[in-house]
Design an enzyme around this catalytic site. Structure first.
Site, PDB file in Angstrom:
ATOM      1  N   GLU A 207      -9.126   2.453  54.342  1.00  0.00           N
ATOM      2  CA  GLU A 207      -8.148   1.747  53.728  1.00  0.00           C
ATOM      3  C   GLU A 207      -6.951   1.556  54.895  1.00  0.00           C
ATOM      4  O   GLU A 207      -6.242   2.406  55.470  1.00  0.00           O
ATOM      5  CB  GLU A 207      -6.976   3.009  52.666  1.00  0.00           C
ATOM      6  CG  GLU A 207      -7.998   3.310  51.812  1.00  0.00           C
ATOM      7  CD  GLU A 207      -6.739   4.135  50.860  1.00  0.00           C
ATOM      8  OE1 GLU A 207      -6.005   4.044  50.544  1.00  0.00           O
ATOM      9  OE2 GLU A 207      -8.537   4.741  49.880  1.00  0.00           O
TER      10      GLU A 207
ATOM     11  N   GLU B 259      -9.318  12.762  47.706  1.00  0.00           N
ATOM     12  CA  GLU B 259      -8.208  13.070  47.557  1.00  0.00           C
ATOM     13  C   GLU B 259      -8.348  13.763  46.723  1.00  0.00           C
ATOM     14  O   GLU B 259      -7.429  15.281  46.836  1.00  0.00           O
ATOM     15  CB  GLU B 259      -6.777  12.472  47.591  1.00  0.00           C
ATOM     16  CG  GLU B 259      -7.170  10.906  48.614  1.00  0.00           C
ATOM     17  CD  GLU B 259      -5.608  10.631  48.124  1.00  0.00           C
ATOM     18  OE1 GLU B 259      -4.599  10.578  47.158  1.00  0.00           O
ATOM     19  OE2 GLU B 259      -5.618   9.371  48.765  1.00  0.00           O
TER      20      GLU B 259
HETATM   21  C1  XIL Z   1      -1.764   2.485  46.758  1.00  0.00           C
HETATM   22  C2  XIL Z   1      -1.690   1.316  45.947  1.00  0.00           C
HETATM   23  O1  XIL Z   1      -2.242   0.232  47.364  1.00  0.00           O
HETATM   24  C3  XIL Z   1      -0.255   0.977  45.410  1.00  0.00           C
HETATM   25  O2  XIL Z   1      -0.239  -0.164  44.901  1.00  0.00           O
HETATM   26  C4  XIL Z   1      -0.059   1.789  44.130  1.00  0.00           C
HETATM   27  O3  XIL Z   1       1.306   1.629  43.988  1.00  0.00           O
HETATM   28  C5  XIL Z   1      -0.547   3.475  44.752  1.00  0.00           C
HETATM   29  O4  XIL Z   1      -1.960   3.881  45.462  1.00  0.00           O
HETATM   30  N1  XIL Z   1      -4.564   6.175  49.027  1.00  0.00           N
HETATM   31  C6  XIL Z   1      -5.643   5.640  47.654  1.00  0.00           C
HETATM   32  C7  XIL Z   1      -5.220   4.329  47.865  1.00  0.00           C
HETATM   33  O5  XIL Z   1      -6.813   5.980  47.832  1.00  0.00           O
HETATM   34  O6  XIL Z   1      -5.349   4.053  46.273  1.00  0.00           O
HETATM   35  C8  XIL Z   1      -3.804   4.357  47.700  1.00  0.00           C
HETATM   36  O7  XIL Z   1      -3.331   2.319  47.195  1.00  0.00           O
HETATM   37  C9  XIL Z   1      -2.698   4.750  49.115  1.00  0.00           C
HETATM   38  C10 XIL Z   1      -2.959   6.097  49.322  1.00  0.00           C
END
Ligand code: XIL
Length: 375
Positions: free
Chosen positions: A263, A158
């Site tokens: 994701e 990001e």
């Molecule tokens: C999220 C997790 O799922 C949560 O448990 C945590 O509280 C916050 O992060 N983008 C990403 C992930 O790259 O690491 C994030 O994961 C969701 C958005």
């Protein structure tokens, strides 16, 4: 052959046959995603601590059946793995490596450099030199330790704004524009045989994608290795940007790198923004949590069609895709129950709260069968 021998052979054949029939029948109860897509791309899931430690018996059975890759949901993020300047907390990540070995699951390390979930000490570093030292030590120590143990790293997560410009993160402020290239340079020498990826959300959208392509070209122009780009894929019911995804697959792979969907989940509840900026929140209201007792059938079906359309596109471009990872195993464990509104009941994945496959799961399998027939 004597009659006795003949009947012994017949009995042996019959028992072998019935054995294989019964294993097939058992196996057919729930198809396995990793098996169904084994010639197409890897299938991954995010894993939380309870799952890594196998404290959830149903997850412990389902994960190795369905997935051949895993990404730690939180335990390799800086705030957990590197809580103090000189202190590293490797135990949870080491457990994940062991889990992967035992279950034949490859691990994608997530993530070396990200502005979110940073430890307090890193946020407080004032001088650019000290910050550079933190950055270098962090990557070297972690990437070296897991070199040859993780299959891949999300080296940087990001780094971009929605318009494709660089996010004004603490990394940019302290280290300047080149920090992404420098992170890959360090990772490449610390983990020479590990796949190195850049990961982001909304980087299938045209403006952000253009910024992402420039960033990748810059890394390549510096003679530094980057093997792939991750598109997070936190999308919304009825709004899967199929055209943007297809254009992204074509444009990213033209750079000579692989694309991963890292994701994947499909939000079925109301949200007033797109993407996955974890610092963004919405106020809670009962109207924002309309299905506490189950998703209506019409929505299940819409979710199933969205997943089907997505997987049809993935299959069409399977030569460009290395992996599709879901952000969680089942609906009950999804981060979308707590973000951006706490305490909602969400339904973004392929397995329900009891680990049962949802209509969307079967539609995804059907999509592959259809693809085979049409080939
Ligand atoms: C999220 C997790 O799922 C949560 O448990 C945590 O509280 C916050 O992060 N983008 C990403 C992930 O790259 O690491 C994030 O994961 C969701 C958005």
């Amino acid at each position: 052959m004597s009659n006795k021998l003949k009947s012994a052979v017949v009995i042996l054949c019959m028992s072998t046959l019935s054995f294989s029939f019964s294993t097939i029948a058992l196996g057919q109860k729930t198809p396995s995603l990793k098996e169904v897509f084994k010639n197409d791309f890897a299938i991954g899931t995010a894993m939380n601590t309870v799952q890594i430690e196998e404290r959830d018996p149903k997850a412990a059975i389902l994960i190795p059946q369905q997935f051949n890759m895993a990404t730690p949901e939180n335990i390799m993020k800086a705030e957990i793995i590197h809580p103090q300047w000189d202190t590293y907390n490797f135990e949870p990540a080491d457990k994940l490596i062991e889990y992967g070995k035992k279950n034949n699951i490859k691990i994608n390390g997530h993530t070396l450099i990200w502005h979110s979930q940073l430890p307090g000490f890193a946020r407080k570093i004032e001088s650019a030199d000290s910050f550079k030292l933190f950055f270098t030590n962090h990557i070297n120590t972690i990437a070296r330790r897991y070199s040859g143990k993780v299959f891949s790293w999300d080296v940087v997560n990001e780094a971009l704004n929605e318009d494709g410009t660089m996010r004004k993160s603490v990394f940019l402020q302290k280290l300047g524009d080149d920090f992404v290239t420098e992170a890959f340079r360090l990772a490449q020498s610390a983990a020479p045989n590990t796949q190195l990826y850049y990961n982001d959300y909304n980087n299938e959208q045209p403006a952000k994608r253009a910024g992402c392509i420039s960033l990748i070209k810059k890394i390549q122009a510096a003679g530094v290795r980057i093997d792939g780009v991750g598109i997070q894929g936190h999308w919304h019911l009825g709004k899967i940007p199929l055209k943007d995804i297809e254009e992204s697959l074509v444009q990213y792979s033209a750079l000579g790198i692989k694309v991963m969907f890292t994701e994947l989940d499909i939000e079925v509840l109301q949200r007033n923004f797109q993407g996955a900026d974890v610092s963004q929140r919405m106020n809670n209201a009962a109207s924002l949590n309309p299905y506490p007792n189950g998703l209506p059938d019409s929505l299940q079906q819409r979710l199933a069609s969205d997943y089907a359309a997505l997987f049809a596109l993935f299959l069409k471009h399977k030569d460009k895709i290395a992996r599709v990872t879901f952000w969680g195993v089942n609906d009950g464990q999804s981060w979308l129950n707590g973000w951006p509104v706490p305490g909602r009941t969400n339904y973004p994945l392929l397995f329900d709260r009891n680990f049962e496959p949802k209509p969307a799961f079967y539609k995804v399998i059907e999509t592959k069968e259809k693809f085979n027939k049409e080939k």
